[in-house]
Scaffold this active site. Sequence first.
Site, mmCIF file in Angstrom:
data_model
loop_
_atom_site.group_PDB
_atom_site.id
_atom_site.type_symbol
_atom_site.label_atom_id
_atom_site.label_comp_id
_atom_site.label_asym_id
_atom_site.label_seq_id
_atom_site.Cartn_x
_atom_site.Cartn_y
_atom_site.Cartn_z
ATOM 1 N N TYR A 98 -0.144 4.434 -18.589
ATOM 2 C CA TYR A 98 -1.328 5.287 -18.604
ATOM 3 C C TYR A 98 -2.270 4.924 -19.750
ATOM 4 O O TYR A 98 -3.488 5.077 -19.621
ATOM 5 C CB TYR A 98 -0.922 6.759 -18.682
ATOM 6 C CG TYR A 98 -0.434 7.296 -17.358
ATOM 7 C CD1 TYR A 98 -1.331 7.723 -16.389
ATOM 8 C CD2 TYR A 98 0.925 7.342 -17.060
ATOM 9 C CE1 TYR A 98 -0.890 8.200 -15.164
ATOM 10 C CE2 TYR A 98 1.372 7.822 -15.845
ATOM 11 C CZ TYR A 98 0.462 8.248 -14.898
ATOM 12 O OH TYR A 98 0.896 8.713 -13.681
ATOM 13 N N GLU A 140 6.397 12.855 -13.028
ATOM 14 C CA GLU A 140 7.113 11.610 -12.734
ATOM 15 C C GLU A 140 8.421 11.530 -13.502
ATOM 16 O O GLU A 140 9.461 11.130 -12.933
ATOM 17 C CB GLU A 140 6.212 10.417 -13.062
ATOM 18 C CG GLU A 140 5.056 10.271 -12.082
ATOM 19 C CD GLU A 140 3.837 9.576 -12.652
ATOM 20 O OE1 GLU A 140 2.753 9.715 -12.055
ATOM 21 O OE2 GLU A 140 3.967 8.907 -13.694
ATOM 22 N N ARG A 206 5.766 -1.990 -0.731
ATOM 23 C CA ARG A 206 5.224 -1.089 0.280
ATOM 24 C C ARG A 206 6.196 0.073 0.469
ATOM 25 O O ARG A 206 7.402 -0.060 0.245
ATOM 26 C CB ARG A 206 5.014 -1.787 1.623
ATOM 27 C CG ARG A 206 4.062 -2.965 1.581
ATOM 28 C CD ARG A 206 2.628 -2.582 1.274
ATOM 29 N NE ARG A 206 1.752 -3.743 1.381
ATOM 30 C CZ ARG A 206 1.485 -4.570 0.364
ATOM 31 N NH1 ARG A 206 2.019 -4.350 -0.826
ATOM 32 N NH2 ARG A 206 0.681 -5.605 0.534
ATOM 33 N N TYR A 208 7.986 2.864 3.040
ATOM 34 C CA TYR A 208 8.374 3.075 4.437
ATOM 35 C C TYR A 208 9.201 4.347 4.540
ATOM 36 O O TYR A 208 10.146 4.552 3.764
ATOM 37 C CB TYR A 208 9.177 1.882 4.971
ATOM 38 C CG TYR A 208 8.394 0.590 4.964
ATOM 39 C CD1 TYR A 208 7.380 0.374 5.903
ATOM 40 C CD2 TYR A 208 8.640 -0.394 4.010
ATOM 41 C CE1 TYR A 208 6.645 -0.799 5.891
ATOM 42 C CE2 TYR A 208 7.911 -1.567 3.992
ATOM 43 C CZ TYR A 208 6.912 -1.768 4.938
ATOM 44 O OH TYR A 208 6.174 -2.923 4.912
ATOM 45 N N SER A 209 8.854 5.191 5.507
ATOM 46 C CA SER A 209 9.582 6.440 5.700
ATOM 47 C C SER A 209 11.002 6.166 6.174
ATOM 48 O O SER A 209 11.248 5.246 6.963
ATOM 49 C CB SER A 209 8.873 7.313 6.733
ATOM 50 O OG SER A 209 7.613 7.721 6.270
ATOM 51 N N GLY A 276 1.300 6.737 16.434
ATOM 52 C CA GLY A 276 1.736 5.412 16.036
ATOM 53 C C GLY A 276 3.027 5.450 15.242
ATOM 54 O O GLY A 276 3.952 6.205 15.532
ATOM 55 N N PRO A 281 8.655 9.644 9.784
ATOM 56 C CA PRO A 281 9.116 10.824 9.046
ATOM 57 C C PRO A 281 9.365 12.015 9.961
ATOM 58 O O PRO A 281 10.229 12.853 9.682
ATOM 59 C CB PRO A 281 7.975 11.096 8.066
ATOM 60 C CG PRO A 281 6.767 10.471 8.673
ATOM 61 C CD PRO A 281 7.283 9.263 9.394
ATOM 62 N N VAL A 388 0.236 10.656 4.491
ATOM 63 C CA VAL A 388 -0.672 9.529 4.690
ATOM 64 C C VAL A 388 0.056 8.251 4.312
ATOM 65 O O VAL A 388 0.668 8.168 3.250
ATOM 66 C CB VAL A 388 -1.939 9.677 3.815
ATOM 67 C CG1 VAL A 388 -2.789 8.416 3.899
ATOM 68 C CG2 VAL A 388 -2.746 10.884 4.257
ATOM 69 N N PHE A 389 0.038 7.244 5.189
ATOM 70 C CA PHE A 389 0.569 5.933 4.847
ATOM 71 C C PHE A 389 -0.539 5.165 4.125
ATOM 72 O O PHE A 389 -1.607 4.923 4.677
ATOM 73 C CB PHE A 389 0.996 5.176 6.105
ATOM 74 C CG PHE A 389 2.195 5.771 6.791
ATOM 75 C CD1 PHE A 389 3.104 6.564 6.099
ATOM 76 C CD2 PHE A 389 2.433 5.528 8.127
ATOM 77 C CE1 PHE A 389 4.218 7.094 6.718
ATOM 78 C CE2 PHE A 389 3.545 6.051 8.767
ATOM 79 C CZ PHE A 389 4.445 6.834 8.057
ATOM 80 N N GLY A 390 -0.269 4.761 2.877
ATOM 81 C CA GLY A 390 -1.290 4.066 2.095
ATOM 82 C C GLY A 390 -1.995 5.034 1.159
ATOM 83 O O GLY A 390 -1.592 6.187 0.996
#
Length: 398
Positions: A98, A140, A206, A208-209, A276, A281, A388-390
């Site tokens: 940060y 976090e 990346r 992935y669920s 899609g 999830p 949301v993916f991304g």
Amino acid sequence: MLSETSTATVRATLPAVGAAIGEITELFYQKLFAAHPELIRDLFNRGNQNAGLQKQALAGSIAAFATHLVAHPDQRPDVMLNRIAHKHASLGVTREQYAVVHEHLFAAIVEILGEAVTPEVAAAWDEVYWLMANALTAIEERLYAERQVAAGDIWREWTVAARVEETADCTTFHLAPADGSPAPAHLPGQYVSVQVELADGARQIRQYSLSRAPGSPVRAITVKRVHGPAAGGPDGEVSNHLHAHIRTGDTLRVSVPYGDLVLRDSTAPVLLASAGIGCTPMLSMLEHLADRGHAAPVTVLHADRSPADHALRGDHRALTHKLADASARFWYEEAAEPGDGEGRLDLAAVAVPAGTKAYLCGPLPFMRAVREQLLTKGVPAADIHYEVFGPDLWLASA
């Protein structure tokens, strides 16, 4: 939270900063990656950077946070912060990073806004930044502690136990810890990060669920091959690598699970709507409901290009049939079969029981449309949850 003096200054300068935030974030990333090329190589999603999506998400989150502080100086936008913190934790972000972001972000602000950045303005926006950064850091570090890992130490080696071709562009990878230890617990709806080394040496990440329920002995991710600019989005560097190179017996670097969109255990009716690859999830949630013997109504809705493109379609139907009071309805743009809807998902003929808790996952236009229809049917906004993916470009408006 935000001091009175800074509140007044931020309120006065928010229009100017907001108008320039796109330029600021673009210059910020240029400065950050020039000073730290390892970040674009091994941490940030290069596809999202090339498409400008990460810049939009950063700009939106800063603007949304500052706007919230001005309107509610004594409150934090915890929904937004939790979503960002889960994504950061899944990447292994640490407190020290940060300070690096602060250095280059404020250099960009000064360069873009010039003399408008007086000492008072700089101090006020510095306070905004650290309020957001410290809040994220606290969340976090709590997430790391809950997973019993050191801050940022999220990666473990997993073995691909099986590979299943679901559709022409979707493959499921069944995973198990390479050292034989138990798989980390997860909640229905959460995801893992996967890090792979690409041909140029970059170690891209990346999310992935997890497409199986927490009680399942199998951990699985279903990966859709992203065709890059031809599909109107960023290059699918990692998805294409996984499809082309990862086979049964190979190992992957996988994070512990994260994600704030999780199915809440309750006796309320549930609606699961996806489009899609957003079904992944939802399938974890659906299997969890079936495992728990959920008695209230469950409404399963899915939209896709065609039945052949609908990944895990059989699981979608089979899990629905396991529930005492559940129904599934699918919509396809082409080749719809008898009983399926044609075109876009439409709730007009779908009964939504009172008290329904709704969970959505898919492209943003799809989720916006479904959310609007649910609101029209009387589902409170607080009971509509989404993934949301991304980069999350919906933060400021959801």
